[in-house]
Motif scaffolding. Structure first.
Motif, PDB file in Angstrom:
ATOM      1  N   PHE A   1     -36.187 101.307  33.321  1.00 19.14           N
ATOM      2  CA  PHE A   1     -35.337 102.428  32.947  1.00 19.14           C
ATOM      3  C   PHE A   1     -36.090 103.724  33.196  1.00 19.14           C
ATOM      4  O   PHE A   1     -37.181 103.938  32.670  1.00 19.14           O
ATOM      5  N   THR A   2     -35.517 104.600  33.993  1.00 20.14           N
ATOM      6  CA  THR A   2     -36.209 105.843  34.371  1.00 20.14           C
ATOM      7  C   THR A   2     -36.018 106.952  33.347  1.00 20.14           C
ATOM      8  O   THR A   2     -36.701 107.976  33.407  1.00 20.14           O
ATOM      9  N   GLY A   3     -35.086 106.772  32.430  1.00 21.10           N
ATOM     10  CA  GLY A   3     -34.652 107.850  31.550  1.00 21.10           C
ATOM     11  C   GLY A   3     -33.282 108.362  31.962  1.00 21.10           C
ATOM     12  O   GLY A   3     -32.605 109.036  31.188  1.00 21.10           O
ATOM     13  N   ARG A   4     -32.894 108.000  33.189  1.00 15.94           N
ATOM     14  CA  ARG A   4     -31.584 108.391  33.709  1.00 15.94           C
ATOM     15  C   ARG A   4     -30.755 107.183  34.144  1.00 15.94           C
ATOM     16  O   ARG A   4     -29.532 107.212  34.110  1.00 15.94           O
ATOM     17  N   GLU A   5     -31.437 106.137  34.625  1.00 21.45           N
ATOM     18  CA  GLU A   5     -30.736 104.978  35.188  1.00 21.45           C
ATOM     19  C   GLU A   5     -31.622 103.743  35.113  1.00 21.45           C
ATOM     20  O   GLU A   5     -32.837 103.825  34.923  1.00 21.45           O
ATOM     21  N   PHE A   6     -30.968 102.593  35.270  1.00 18.89           N
ATOM     22  CA  PHE A   6     -31.664 101.316  35.264  1.00 18.89           C
ATOM     23  C   PHE A   6     -31.789 100.754  36.678  1.00 18.89           C
ATOM     24  O   PHE A   6     -30.882 100.906  37.506  1.00 18.89           O
ATOM     25  N   PHE A   7     -32.920 100.095  36.918  1.00 17.24           N
ATOM     26  CA  PHE A   7     -33.088  99.245  38.088  1.00 17.24           C
ATOM     27  C   PHE A   7     -33.476  97.857  37.586  1.00 17.24           C
ATOM     28  O   PHE A   7     -34.270  97.735  36.648  1.00 17.24           O
ATOM     29  N   VAL A   8     -32.920  96.838  38.215  1.00 17.17           N
ATOM     30  CA  VAL A   8     -33.243  95.465  37.838  1.00 17.17           C
ATOM     31  C   VAL A   8     -33.805  94.751  39.058  1.00 17.17           C
ATOM     32  O   VAL A   8     -33.142  94.660  40.101  1.00 17.17           O
ATOM     33  N   GLY A   9     -35.045  94.280  38.948  1.00 22.74           N
ATOM     34  CA  GLY A   9     -35.672  93.535  40.039  1.00 22.74           C
ATOM     35  C   GLY A   9     -35.083  92.130  40.130  1.00 22.74           C
ATOM     36  O   GLY A   9     -35.132  91.377  39.160  1.00 22.74           O
ATOM     37  N   ILE A  10     -34.509  91.814  41.275  1.00 24.90           N
ATOM     38  CA  ILE A  10     -33.900  90.495  41.484  1.00 24.90           C
ATOM     39  C   ILE A  10     -34.971  89.576  42.068  1.00 24.90           C
ATOM     40  O   ILE A  10     -35.518  89.831  43.145  1.00 24.90           O
TER      41      ILE A  10
ATOM     42  N   LEU B   1     -40.403 100.807  46.300  1.00 28.52           N
ATOM     43  CA  LEU B   1     -40.022 102.189  45.986  1.00 28.52           C
ATOM     44  C   LEU B   1     -38.974 102.704  46.979  1.00 28.52           C
ATOM     45  O   LEU B   1     -38.005 103.353  46.578  1.00 28.52           O
ATOM     46  N   LYS B   2     -39.155 102.393  48.274  1.00 27.65           N
ATOM     47  CA  LYS B   2     -38.183 102.836  49.288  1.00 27.65           C
ATOM     48  C   LYS B   2     -36.790 102.295  48.982  1.00 27.65           C
ATOM     49  O   LYS B   2     -35.793 103.004  49.081  1.00 27.65           O
ATOM     50  N   ARG B   3     -36.737 101.012  48.611  1.00 29.12           N
ATOM     51  CA  ARG B   3     -35.438 100.404  48.284  1.00 29.12           C
ATOM     52  C   ARG B   3     -34.813 101.109  47.088  1.00 29.12           C
ATOM     53  O   ARG B   3     -33.607 101.362  47.059  1.00 29.12           O
ATOM     54  N   MET B   4     -35.638 101.408  46.088  1.00 27.20           N
ATOM     55  CA  MET B   4     -35.131 102.084  44.896  1.00 27.20           C
ATOM     56  C   MET B   4     -34.644 103.482  45.235  1.00 27.20           C
ATOM     57  O   MET B   4     -33.579 103.911  44.773  1.00 27.20           O
ATOM     58  N   GLU B   5     -35.403 104.210  46.040  1.00 27.93           N
ATOM     59  CA  GLU B   5     -35.020 105.581  46.399  1.00 27.93           C
ATOM     60  C   GLU B   5     -33.715 105.615  47.194  1.00 27.93           C
ATOM     61  O   GLU B   5     -32.906 106.526  47.040  1.00 27.93           O
ATOM     62  N   ARG B   6     -33.512 104.594  48.035  1.00 26.09           N
ATOM     63  CA  ARG B   6     -32.267 104.521  48.815  1.00 26.09           C
ATOM     64  C   ARG B   6     -31.052 104.323  47.902  1.00 26.09           C
ATOM     65  O   ARG B   6     -29.975 104.828  48.168  1.00 26.09           O
ATOM     66  N   GLU B   7     -31.239 103.568  46.834  1.00 24.03           N
ATOM     67  CA  GLU B   7     -30.128 103.200  45.958  1.00 24.03           C
ATOM     68  C   GLU B   7     -29.990 104.118  44.734  1.00 24.03           C
ATOM     69  O   GLU B   7     -28.978 104.068  44.038  1.00 24.03           O
ATOM     70  N   ALA B   8     -31.011 104.928  44.450  1.00 23.33           N
ATOM     71  CA  ALA B   8     -31.050 105.702  43.203  1.00 23.33           C
ATOM     72  C   ALA B   8     -29.916 106.728  43.131  1.00 23.33           C
ATOM     73  O   ALA B   8     -29.525 107.331  44.138  1.00 23.33           O
ATOM     74  N   THR B   9     -29.411 106.923  41.939  1.00 22.96           N
ATOM     75  CA  THR B   9     -28.402 107.946  41.681  1.00 22.96           C
ATOM     76  C   THR B   9     -29.056 109.316  41.534  1.00 22.96           C
ATOM     77  O   THR B   9     -28.458 110.339  41.873  1.00 22.96           O
ATOM     78  N   PHE B  10     -30.295 109.327  41.048  1.00 24.78           N
ATOM     79  CA  PHE B  10     -31.024 110.572  40.808  1.00 24.78           C
ATOM     80  C   PHE B  10     -32.292 110.600  41.662  1.00 24.78           C
ATOM     81  O   PHE B  10     -32.713 109.575  42.204  1.00 24.78           O
TER      82      PHE B  10
END
Length: 265
Positions: free
Chosen positions: A120-129, A186-195
């Protein structure tokens, strides 16, 4: 960012009690000393530490991160994975209720989710599959916390839990390891991130797992992460504390693994 997202009143922790499982490589006495320092530091940051005797053996009785995903007054409790986790879950459920958290159980029989895969970034969640968390588990997180975006991120085969490689290091700051695998994640997260976020890259992957608590960044000590320690000194301009965590990190993802942080409702 809602800065209260990283403000906590309580930390639920387990007592370090023997015996050590034979398969584990951590030195029990050193681990206990490091755990004591960890709890002392949390108290110094104005966190009330709730220490539970969870039975079982070390490290299972102190590595709690996978038991619950806690945010915004809600505690999502996955189904127990290991034998003996039922008792641990029961004790933790009781204390979280007493701290005013709304309990939501993962009921989907197909859902697999553990806390160390949920970031949890404080703004959104990421879940590692990965082997330990799946798409149905990510859906359970999204349903429990509908006010926040929740994005599943594929973790490469052979990599460990998501929070082994990336955590929050401050307001809108992500700390990530410098390895190829961590950078790709990190690249995958940045591509998908809302913020969007600032990124702090640390040379040693084992330095990436930090805790950001009540305005203070907690990271590992200079003797454990000498190169990354320099980066923290140079790049972080707010309160920092460092502690030794070498033995506990052998049996966990790192600093985030040994407490459940809560803001009492």
């Amino acid at each position: 960012m809602d800065f209260k997202m990283h403000e906590y009143t309580h930390a639920v922790v387990g007592k370090v009690t023997p015996p050590l499982r034979i398969t584990d490589k951590a030195d029990f006495n050193d681990a206990r000393r490091q755990h004591d320092c960890y709890l002392r530091l949390l108290r110094e940051l104005n966190v009330d530490v709730v220490e539970l005797d969870l039975g079982g053996t070390f490290p299972g009785n102190v590595v709690l991160e996978d038991i619950a995903i806690i945010c915004h007054g809600i505690a999502l409790l996955p189904k127990p994975v290991a034998s003996g986790d039922e008792y641990k879950l029961k004790k933790i459920r009781e204390v979280l209720k007493s701290l005013g958290q709304t309990i939501i159980d993962v009921t989907d029989p197909d859902a697999k989710i553990v806390g160390s895969d949920v970031f949890f970034t404080g703004r959104e969640f990421f879940v590692g599959i990965s082997e330990t968390s799946n798409e149905a588990g990510a859906s359970a997180v999204a349903e429990a916390f509908p006010e926040f975006p929740c994005t599943p991120i594929k973790v490469a085969k052979g990599m460990k839990h998501l929070k082994k490689y990336i955590t929050v290091a401050g307001p809108d700051i992500l700390c990530v390891g410098a390895s190829k695998d961590a950078k790709e994640l990190l690249k995958r997260m940045e591509r998908e991130a809302t913020f969007s976020y600032q990124t702090l890259t640390v040379p040693e992957d084992e330095a990436a797992n930090c805790l950001y608590v009540n305005g203070t960044l907690i990271h590992r000590a200079i003797e454990e992460i000498p190169e990354s320690f320099k980066v923290f000194c140079e790049k972080i301009d707010f309160a920092r504390r460092s502690i030794c965590f070498s033995e506990l990190s052998k049996v966990s993802c790192g600093l985030s693994s040994c407490c459940l942080l809560v803001r009492k409702s």
